[in-house]
Every structure is written in C-alpha cells, then in structure tokens.
Design a protein around this motif. Sequence first.
Motif, short mmCIF file in Angstrom:
data_model
loop_
_atom_site.label_atom_id
_atom_site.label_comp_id
_atom_site.label_asym_id
_atom_site.label_seq_id
_atom_site.Cartn_x
_atom_site.Cartn_y
_atom_site.Cartn_z
N SER A 183 0.67 -1.26 -0.02
CA SER A 183 0.02 -0.01 -0.10
C SER A 183 0.79 1.16 -0.09
O SER A 183 0.42 2.45 -0.66
CB SER A 183 -0.80 -0.06 1.28
OG SER A 183 -0.13 -0.08 2.48
N PHE A 184 2.25 1.21 0.59
CA PHE A 184 2.96 2.43 0.67
C PHE A 184 3.64 2.76 -0.72
O PHE A 184 3.69 3.67 -1.28
CB PHE A 184 3.98 2.28 1.57
CG PHE A 184 3.53 2.00 3.23
CD1 PHE A 184 2.76 2.83 3.77
CD2 PHE A 184 3.61 0.82 3.71
CE1 PHE A 184 2.01 2.87 4.86
CE2 PHE A 184 3.17 0.72 5.10
CZ PHE A 184 2.23 1.63 5.50
N ILE A 185 3.85 1.56 -1.59
CA ILE A 185 4.51 1.68 -2.58
C ILE A 185 3.44 2.15 -3.94
O ILE A 185 3.84 2.88 -4.73
CB ILE A 185 5.06 0.18 -3.13
CG1 ILE A 185 5.80 -0.53 -2.05
CG2 ILE A 185 5.88 0.48 -4.54
CD1 ILE A 185 6.93 0.29 -1.59
N ALA A 186 2.28 1.71 -3.66
CA ALA A 186 1.18 1.84 -4.46
C ALA A 186 1.11 3.55 -4.80
O ALA A 186 0.64 3.81 -5.98
CB ALA A 186 -0.09 1.22 -4.32
N HIS A 187 1.10 4.07 -3.74
CA HIS A 187 0.73 5.59 -4.09
C HIS A 187 1.94 6.30 -4.52
O HIS A 187 1.88 7.49 -4.61
CB HIS A 187 0.33 6.14 -2.59
CG HIS A 187 -0.85 5.48 -2.35
ND1 HIS A 187 -2.04 5.80 -2.68
CD2 HIS A 187 -1.31 4.66 -1.17
CE1 HIS A 187 -3.12 4.96 -2.20
NE2 HIS A 187 -2.67 4.18 -1.40
N ILE A 188 3.21 5.75 -4.78
CA ILE A 188 4.52 6.57 -5.41
C ILE A 188 3.88 7.04 -6.76
O ILE A 188 3.57 6.08 -7.37
CB ILE A 188 5.66 5.74 -5.09
CG1 ILE A 188 5.94 5.38 -3.76
CG2 ILE A 188 6.72 6.31 -5.82
CD1 ILE A 188 7.22 4.61 -3.46
N GLY A 189 4.00 8.28 -7.03
CA GLY A 189 3.55 8.67 -8.23
C GLY A 189 2.02 9.19 -8.26
O GLY A 189 1.56 9.91 -9.05
N GLU A 190 1.52 9.02 -7.04
CA GLU A 190 0.15 9.64 -6.96
C GLU A 190 0.32 11.09 -5.86
O GLU A 190 1.42 11.56 -5.42
CB GLU A 190 -0.72 8.81 -6.25
CG GLU A 190 -1.16 7.68 -7.30
CD GLU A 190 -1.92 6.55 -6.57
OE1 GLU A 190 -2.41 6.66 -5.47
OE2 GLU A 190 -2.32 5.54 -7.26
N ALA A 191 -1.12 11.53 -5.60
CA ALA A 191 -1.07 12.64 -4.93
C ALA A 191 -0.44 12.50 -3.18
O ALA A 191 -0.04 13.48 -2.80
CB ALA A 191 -2.39 13.22 -4.62
#
Length: 258
Positions: A183-191
Amino acid sequence: LQLETDLRLAVSRGEFVMYYQPVISLKTGEIVGFEALVRWQHPRQGLVTPERFLKVAKETGLIIPIGRWAMQEACHQLAIWQQSLKSNCQIIVGVNLSGRQFIHPDLVDEIKGIIQDSGIDPSGLRLEITESVIMDDVEATIRLLHQLKNLQIKLSIDDFGTGFSSLGYLPRFPVDVLKIDRSFIAHIGEATEVENLAIVRTILMLAQALNLDAIAEGVETFEQLEQLRSLGCEYAQGYYFQRPISADHATQFFTSHP
Ligand code: G
Ligand code: G
Ligand code: MN
Ligand code: NA
C-alpha cells in the motif's frame, strides 16, 4: 458452503498449485529468490487465487493441511533449485504463514520434519509472518521466533507498516527481513506520494539501523522502482518485474535472467 465442500475435496484430491513471484536485487538486477503463493486449480472454475478461498480456509481450519502442503511443495522446489545452482549462489524462497498456522503447537516440529524430508539447506527458506500476527502476543511470539531461528531458517515480517507495531519490540524479534507493505509503494507517483515516501524512507532507516534487509512489495511502475532505488532500497518484488508464475516458468525466468 459449496466453497467449503469444494475446498475439503481439494485438500484430499491435491488440487493446489504453487506459484512463485521473483524477488529482485535493485543493485544487481538479479533474482535473489521467490515468494511462494498458493493457487487452487478448481475442477470447474479454473485457477482460484487465495483471496477467494483463504478466508474460508482460515475459518474452517483447512488452512492447516493447505499450509502444510504449501510448505512441503515450496521446500521440494527449493531443493531442486538449490541442487541446480552453483554453490556460490543463494536463492531464498519465502512461504507465507497465517496466524492460525503460527499458533499451531506442531508448527516447529512440522517445519523441522519438512526440512529433513526435502533435504533443503534451511538457510534458503524464509517464513513470512504478518506484522499483526507477530504483534498479537509478543512474549509468546519472541519464544516461537527463536525456536524457528534454531532451525537455521530465515524470518520476515510481512505487510510491515500496517500493523501499528510498538516499534520498541522490533529489536527483540529475531527476524531477518522487513517486507514493506505494498500500500505504501502503490501511492508513489500519486497525490499522497509525500507521506508514503516518508513512511518508506522511515522503514528503510529502521531496517538499516537494526541490520535487517528490506523488501518493497507491489512495485508496478518504473517510477516506483526509481524512487525506491533513490531511497537505497535493496530488494523489491511486484508486477513491474514479474507476476507470480508456475515453478517451470520461474525456473526458465531464473536461468534466462541476466
Ligand atoms: O497472489 P495473492 O493473491 O497470491 O495472495 C493473496 C494472499 O494469500 C496473500 O496475503 C498471501 O500472503 C496469502 N497466501 C498466498 N499463499 C499462501 C500460503 O501458502 N499460505 C498462507 N498462509 N497464505 C498464503
Ligand atoms: O500478503 P502478501 O504480501 O503475502 O501478499 C502478496 C500478494 O500481493 C499476492 O496476492 C500477490 O499476488 C500480490 N502482488 C504481488 N505483486 C503485486 C503488485 O505488483 N501489485 C499488486 N497489486 N499485487 C501484487
Ligand atoms: Mn507475503
Ligand atoms: Na505483504
């Protein structure tokens, strides 16, 4: 209920298959091992992922025979890979353990037996235990983790960062690896990247201070890979590199990978 009936039959008929997802060294690009992930070859529904049957397996206790099969299968495959590898290469296979398996009184003896029967070098086996299971009864966990380490295997805390650990206990757990929850990796590149990068950076610093390896899970994009690299993360797995694949495919991927 149909699922439960089918699952019972699946155990007796041996309908499970093991898939393997490569773990990559971000320094060398090499495969350093695999995470073993069980699949159910359902006679009518095809390949069923654990999401759909693990909940029932845990509720009914069927996770115990399924988990035993998974451990045997992964160790059997690890033995094959260890035999085909040059002696200077290490390959680590991670096997997931559910909470119910973890608190089962036969766990240590059973794993010991499987190590002996399969003939593996136990240093190539890693058990993945989620942070929430580890934190459930800390003193009992510490004793059990020491018994498991006595088998010369490796241990990792899975889904790290999601279980609200009391971090003060971490140095007392004889573990080798923190697996950073995807879950922490998934938001890299997001807001919400800033917060998530801060969390990943903190986990990496913690791992380094405690002399543990860190594996980032769920890397899906080149951007995420580059961010992790810049933070000094050493190992990763995820769809960007490879989805979970069959043992044969994993062997091919392993031997053809630069
Ligand atoms: O691909 P994925 O859908 O494979 O897996 C979903 C979940 O199932 C993950 O949380 C994973 O830890 C769990 N899982 C996969 N294989 C096993 C296994 O062999 N034993 C246990 N206990 N959990 C598993
Ligand atoms: O809970 P655990 O960490 O064992 O779960 C591993 C799960 O993550 C498996 O279901 C596996 O198939 C899945 N997985 C592996 N790589 C990726 C990825 O890059 N993205 C997503 N969304 N899931 C992934
Ligand atoms: Mn896992
Ligand atoms: Na995880």
